[in-house]
Design a protein around this motif. Structure first.
Motif, short mmCIF file in Angstrom:
data_model
loop_
_atom_site.label_atom_id
_atom_site.label_comp_id
_atom_site.label_asym_id
_atom_site.label_seq_id
_atom_site.Cartn_x
_atom_site.Cartn_y
_atom_site.Cartn_z
N PHE A 51 0.59 -1.43 -0.04
CA PHE A 51 -0.35 -0.03 0.08
C PHE A 51 0.72 1.22 -0.20
O PHE A 51 0.44 2.05 -1.05
N PRO A 52 1.53 1.17 0.34
CA PRO A 52 2.64 2.70 1.20
C PRO A 52 3.29 2.98 -0.64
O PRO A 52 3.31 3.82 -1.01
N LEU A 53 4.04 1.97 -0.94
CA LEU A 53 4.14 2.15 -1.87
C LEU A 53 3.33 2.15 -3.20
O LEU A 53 3.96 3.39 -4.15
N LEU A 54 2.48 1.76 -3.70
CA LEU A 54 1.57 2.34 -4.85
C LEU A 54 1.20 4.01 -4.42
O LEU A 54 0.87 4.34 -5.29
N THR A 55 0.75 4.03 -3.20
CA THR A 55 0.53 5.35 -2.94
C THR A 55 1.06 6.37 -3.20
O THR A 55 1.25 8.05 -3.41
N GLU A 56 2.39 6.17 -3.33
CA GLU A 56 3.37 7.23 -3.28
C GLU A 56 3.98 6.87 -4.55
O GLU A 56 3.63 8.58 -4.82
N ASN A 57 3.65 6.22 -5.35
CA ASN A 57 4.23 6.80 -7.01
C ASN A 57 2.18 7.51 -7.42
O ASN A 57 2.79 7.97 -8.09
N LEU A 58 1.55 7.10 -6.53
CA LEU A 58 0.02 7.73 -7.58
C LEU A 58 0.53 9.19 -7.37
O LEU A 58 -0.58 9.84 -7.81
N THR A 59 0.80 9.32 -5.69
CA THR A 59 0.49 10.75 -5.93
C THR A 59 1.91 11.64 -6.11
O THR A 59 1.37 12.56 -6.70
N VAL B 30 -11.81 12.50 -20.80
CA VAL B 30 -10.93 12.83 -20.37
C VAL B 30 -10.23 11.81 -18.88
O VAL B 30 -8.91 11.82 -19.08
N LEU B 31 -11.02 10.75 -18.31
CA LEU B 31 -10.47 10.03 -17.63
C LEU B 31 -8.75 8.96 -18.47
O LEU B 31 -8.09 8.85 -18.03
N PHE B 32 -9.76 8.73 -19.64
CA PHE B 32 -8.54 7.77 -19.96
C PHE B 32 -7.34 8.13 -21.83
O PHE B 32 -6.59 7.34 -21.37
N GLN B 33 -7.78 9.55 -20.99
CA GLN B 33 -7.10 9.72 -22.63
C GLN B 33 -6.50 11.18 -21.96
O GLN B 33 -4.85 11.40 -22.87
N ILE B 34 -6.55 11.73 -21.16
CA ILE B 34 -5.85 12.22 -20.24
C ILE B 34 -5.32 12.36 -19.10
O ILE B 34 -3.97 11.65 -19.09
N ILE B 35 -6.23 11.65 -17.75
CA ILE B 35 -5.36 11.52 -17.26
C ILE B 35 -4.72 10.37 -16.67
O ILE B 35 -3.62 10.32 -16.29
N TYR B 36 -5.48 9.07 -17.41
CA TYR B 36 -4.70 7.79 -17.01
C TYR B 36 -3.18 7.51 -18.14
O TYR B 36 -2.27 7.27 -17.25
N PRO B 37 -3.21 8.70 -19.20
CA PRO B 37 -1.76 8.17 -19.38
C PRO B 37 -0.53 8.92 -19.03
O PRO B 37 0.19 8.66 -19.34
N GLN B 38 -0.63 9.66 -18.29
CA GLN B 38 0.07 10.81 -17.61
C GLN B 38 0.12 10.00 -15.93
O GLN B 38 1.34 9.77 -15.35
N LEU B 39 -0.34 9.17 -15.68
CA LEU B 39 -0.72 8.18 -14.35
C LEU B 39 -0.60 6.85 -14.30
O LEU B 39 0.77 6.80 -13.43
N LYS B 40 -0.29 6.80 -16.16
CA LYS B 40 0.29 5.15 -15.85
C LYS B 40 1.51 4.92 -15.80
O LYS B 40 1.69 3.57 -14.82
N PRO B 41 2.50 5.96 -16.12
CA PRO B 41 4.29 5.09 -15.83
C PRO B 41 4.27 5.53 -14.24
O PRO B 41 4.67 4.34 -14.02
N PHE B 42 3.76 5.94 -13.54
CA PHE B 42 4.08 5.90 -12.36
C PHE B 42 3.27 4.72 -11.24
O PHE B 42 3.48 4.00 -10.43
N LEU B 43 2.17 4.53 -11.37
CA LEU B 43 0.54 3.61 -11.42
C LEU B 43 1.78 2.25 -11.84
O LEU B 43 1.61 1.13 -10.83
N TYR B 44 2.50 1.91 -13.34
CA TYR B 44 2.48 0.67 -13.67
C TYR B 44 4.22 0.19 -12.56
O TYR B 44 4.11 -0.51 -12.01
N SER B 45 4.85 0.93 -12.47
CA SER B 45 6.15 0.96 -11.61
C SER B 45 5.45 0.91 -10.01
O SER B 45 6.32 -0.26 -10.23
N GLY B 46 4.80 1.97 -9.94
CA GLY B 46 4.28 1.18 -8.78
C GLY B 46 3.55 -0.01 -7.83
O GLY B 46 4.49 -0.85 -7.04
#
Length: 361
Positions: free
Chosen positions: A10-18, A42-58
């Motif tokens: 949980f801490p690793l995921l939340t840190e990366n998502l933050t 907006v969710l899948f074309q603007i927000i998700y692609p920006q979060l994706k590197p952080f989400l999946y590395s975490g």
């Protein structure tokens, strides 16, 4: 064991998502609001692609730590059966073949988890289109009134009536209120005082100082995205291709922004704005960094848009550009409107150079 794994992951995921949330580009969110892009895109074309590197590395890091935590938890809890408990039992009885076998099982499971995460990360959501072509929302706008509007910086007690069919130039020294006024007219900012009529419940075509293109979409898809809220894919692509052709960018429709020069990216941003049905076109320093040919094309399209009943507001600190292109000019100094009208009315008996010096003074 599962609780230990959760508390480890949980801490690793939340840190990366933050970190990802803090790294979101505000310009893209503003672009989405201006063009009224629907929420799913907006969710899948603007927000998700920006979060994706952080989400999946975490997620990859958290899964690795979590998997080891599960094995350790099985050992500590002495559960009846589990990879960790079996490895511990084999170690106690010096059963080397069993220990090696369970170690290989653990490695393979970890490997397949990593592969699965990579596969999921490679999935790119497609643009969501309307199920059928809807009536294109082109509200009529005969007058836009700004009544004594102010903002916390840049604009103080600004009042003016803007008519349709006219190209308005907004001129001021750099950093002295041009962009703030455009943002107030476009609804990006809300005035701290005063009112703007009518209120803007429709999308507004906007050309920003930076192109604000989505890097994971092609040039054509960047133009299509705002149209997808009310058009089918087929019609949206036809309109995008038409504007690519007008901007002489048709051969580059399948290229990604990183493969284009800055000037070419600006052309795509212009095509996106011109393809979008709106009674207003807002342009923030549109000619900065633009090649002469693109500037010539844009000038012709601006005139065509006004002749069809639209209104254009563009900011510039270069009065020569305003003189050549604008029907009317509003000059701001100290956040206040000091001169407005045709260029002849604005200049009066002064030269263009004297007007500029008054602005800078």
């Amino acid at each position: 064991p599962l609780m230990i794994a959760f508390l480890t992951m949980f801490p690793l995921l939340t840190e990366n998502l933050t970190r990802g949330i803090l790294d979101l580009r505000p310009g893209l969110s503003i672009m989405a609001r201006q063009f009224h892009i629907k929420r799913s895109n907006v969710l899948f074309q603007i927000i998700y692609p920006q979060l994706k590197p952080f989400l999946y590395s975490g997620l990859a890091s958290a899964t690795g730590f979590g998997w080891r935590a599960i094995i350790m938890g099985e050992v500590l809890s002495q559960c009846a059966f589990g990879i960790g408990s079996e490895m511990k039992r084999a170690q106690n009885f010096i059963a080397v073949p069993e220990l090696l076998a369970w170690t290989i099982v653990a490695v393979f499971i970890s490997f397949f988890f990593d592969k699965g995460i990579s596969k999921v990360a490679d999935i790119t959501p497609k643009i969501s289109f309307a199920n059928e072509d809807q009536t294109i929302p082109t509200p009529t706008l005969s007058v836009l009134d700004t009544k004594d509007i102010s903002y916390q910086y840049g604009i103080q007690h600004f009042s003016h009536s803007f008519q349709k069919g006219i190209i308005y130039g907004i001129s001021a020294p750099s950093g002295k209120g041009k962009t703030t006024l455009l943002n107030l007219i476009g609804g990006i900012l809300l005035p701290t005082e005063g009112e703007i009529h009518p209120t803007r419940h429709f999308g507004i075509a906007t050309i920003f100082q930076q192109p604000q293109l989505l890097p994971h979409l092609t040039a054509e898809e960047n133009i299509i995205l705002p149209l997808s809220s009310f058009l089918t894919e087929e019609k949206a692509r036809r309109i995008a291709q038409k504007h690519l052709q007008e901007m002489e960018m048709e051969p580059f429709g399948n290229r990604y922004p990183k493969e284009l020069s800055y000037g070419q990216q600006q052309r795509i941003a212009i095509a996106r704005a011109l393809a979008y049905p709106s009674p207003l076109l807002l342009m923030d320093e549109p000619f900065v960094g633009m090649d002469p040919k693109a500037a010539h094309l844009l000038k012709g399209m601006m005139r065509e848009l006004c002749e069809s009943g639209g209104a254009i507001f563009f900011s510039t600190h270069v009065l020569e550009v305003a003189e050549k292109l604008c029907d009317k000019v509003a000059i701001i100094k100290g956040g206040k409107l000091i001169r407005s009208g045709t260029m002849e009315e604005v200049k009066g008996d002064d030269s263009l150079e004297e007007v500029f010096l008054e602005l800078e003074g």
